[in-house]
Design a protein around this motif. Structure first.
Motif, mmCIF file in Angstrom:
data_model
loop_
_atom_site.group_PDB
_atom_site.id
_atom_site.type_symbol
_atom_site.label_atom_id
_atom_site.label_comp_id
_atom_site.label_asym_id
_atom_site.label_seq_id
_atom_site.Cartn_x
_atom_site.Cartn_y
_atom_site.Cartn_z
ATOM 1 N N VAL A 1 -61.500 94.679 -57.996
ATOM 2 C CA VAL A 1 -60.166 94.842 -57.420
ATOM 3 C C VAL A 1 -59.375 93.592 -57.771
ATOM 4 C CG1 VAL A 1 -58.824 95.262 -55.333
ATOM 5 C CG2 VAL A 1 -61.184 96.042 -55.460
ATOM 6 N N ALA A 2 -58.113 93.760 -58.124
ATOM 7 C CA ALA A 2 -57.239 92.626 -58.426
ATOM 8 C C ALA A 2 -55.944 92.780 -57.646
ATOM 9 C CB ALA A 2 -56.952 92.552 -59.925
ATOM 10 N N LEU A 3 -55.365 91.646 -57.272
ATOM 11 C CA LEU A 3 -54.101 91.659 -56.529
ATOM 12 C C LEU A 3 -53.429 90.308 -56.664
ATOM 13 C CD1 LEU A 3 -54.472 89.884 -53.653
ATOM 14 C CD2 LEU A 3 -55.965 91.814 -53.174
ATOM 15 N N LYS A 4 -52.189 90.247 -56.190
ATOM 16 C CA LYS A 4 -51.487 88.977 -56.099
ATOM 17 C C LYS A 4 -50.813 88.908 -54.742
ATOM 18 C CE LYS A 4 -47.821 90.859 -58.961
ATOM 19 N NZ LYS A 4 -47.087 90.755 -60.197
ATOM 20 N N THR A 5 -50.722 87.700 -54.192
ATOM 21 C CA THR A 5 -50.144 87.508 -52.868
ATOM 22 C C THR A 5 -49.460 86.144 -52.792
ATOM 23 O OG1 THR A 5 -50.600 87.573 -50.482
ATOM 24 C CG2 THR A 5 -52.278 86.559 -51.867
ATOM 25 N N PHE A 6 -48.358 86.089 -52.073
ATOM 26 C CA PHE A 6 -47.688 84.808 -51.843
ATOM 27 C C PHE A 6 -48.434 84.038 -50.759
ATOM 28 C CE2 PHE A 6 -43.848 87.105 -53.505
ATOM 29 C CZ PHE A 6 -43.659 86.294 -54.609
ATOM 30 N N SER A 7 -48.308 82.717 -50.796
ATOM 31 C CA SER A 7 -48.994 81.855 -49.835
ATOM 32 C C SER A 7 -48.607 82.161 -48.391
ATOM 33 C CB SER A 7 -48.737 80.384 -50.153
ATOM 34 O OG SER A 7 -47.344 80.126 -50.229
ATOM 35 N N PHE A 8 -47.399 82.658 -48.167
ATOM 36 C CA PHE A 8 -46.964 82.977 -46.808
ATOM 37 C C PHE A 8 -47.346 84.397 -46.393
ATOM 38 C CE2 PHE A 8 -43.392 83.834 -49.662
ATOM 39 C CZ PHE A 8 -43.105 85.157 -49.364
ATOM 40 N N GLN A 9 -48.039 85.113 -47.268
ATOM 41 C CA GLN A 9 -48.439 86.476 -46.944
ATOM 42 C C GLN A 9 -49.882 86.497 -46.435
ATOM 43 O OE1 GLN A 9 -47.415 88.410 -50.690
ATOM 44 N NE2 GLN A 9 -45.613 89.347 -49.737
ATOM 45 N N ALA A 10 -50.855 86.787 -47.290
ATOM 46 C CA ALA A 10 -52.185 87.107 -46.771
ATOM 47 C C ALA A 10 -53.353 86.526 -47.558
ATOM 48 C CB ALA A 10 -52.324 88.621 -46.701
ATOM 49 N N GLU A 11 -53.172 85.379 -48.191
ATOM 50 C CA GLU A 11 -54.268 84.819 -48.985
ATOM 51 C C GLU A 11 -55.520 84.599 -48.142
ATOM 52 O OE1 GLU A 11 -55.158 81.465 -52.391
ATOM 53 O OE2 GLU A 11 -53.329 81.278 -51.213
ATOM 54 N N ALA A 12 -55.380 84.034 -46.959
ATOM 55 C CA ALA A 12 -56.543 83.782 -46.096
ATOM 56 C C ALA A 12 -57.227 85.098 -45.703
ATOM 57 C CB ALA A 12 -56.130 83.000 -44.857
ATOM 58 N N PHE A 13 -56.444 86.126 -45.457
ATOM 59 C CA PHE A 13 -56.983 87.452 -45.130
ATOM 60 C C PHE A 13 -57.860 87.959 -46.270
ATOM 61 C CE2 PHE A 13 -56.385 92.005 -45.964
ATOM 62 C CZ PHE A 13 -56.954 92.565 -44.825
#
Length: 124
Positions: free
Chosen positions: A84-96
């Protein structure tokens, strides 16, 4: 622009074979039909690409994000995906995503100016 895209698609198909895209869209609703959250993704070759995962702010922390993510991952496995691949902003859900087994493979610092964009992957 569409001719450029079509030429790139043709080139990619010649190099990597047919992409065989399958779109996935899942949503969760409350008993009164209120949208709690949803996920959109697409199978591309042997990779599940997550486009959007969203959970209503008042419903976060209740396991709905994990439920949506897990269901999409399972659907990816059924479709033959190996990752699975995705991209996320630091203020979104990286820790999740890290908590759900994803690894950050690259980060673009300063996009947006107050944060960063991370590309993440998880093997299935």
């Amino acid at each position: 622009a569409s001719e450029i895209v079509q030429r790139l698609i043709t080139f990619n198909r010649e190099q990597a074979g047919p992409e065989n895209v399958v779109h996935i869209s899942l949503s969760l609703k409350s008993g009164d039909n209120r949208l709690i959250g949803g996920i959109t993704a697409a199978k591309s070759w042997e990779t599940l690409i997550i486009d959007v995962l969203w959970v209503d702010e008042i419903e976060r922390g209740k396991g709905y994000g994990e439920q949506l993510l897990s269901t999409a991952e399972q659907r990816g496995i059924e479709l033959g995906c190996k990752q699975v691949a995705l991209k996320t902003f630091s203020f979104q859900a990286e820790a999740f995503y890290i908590a759900n087994g994803y690894a950050t493979i690259s980060t673009v610092v300063g996009w947006p100016p107050s944060g960063s964009l991370s590309r993440m992957v998880k093997m299935l």
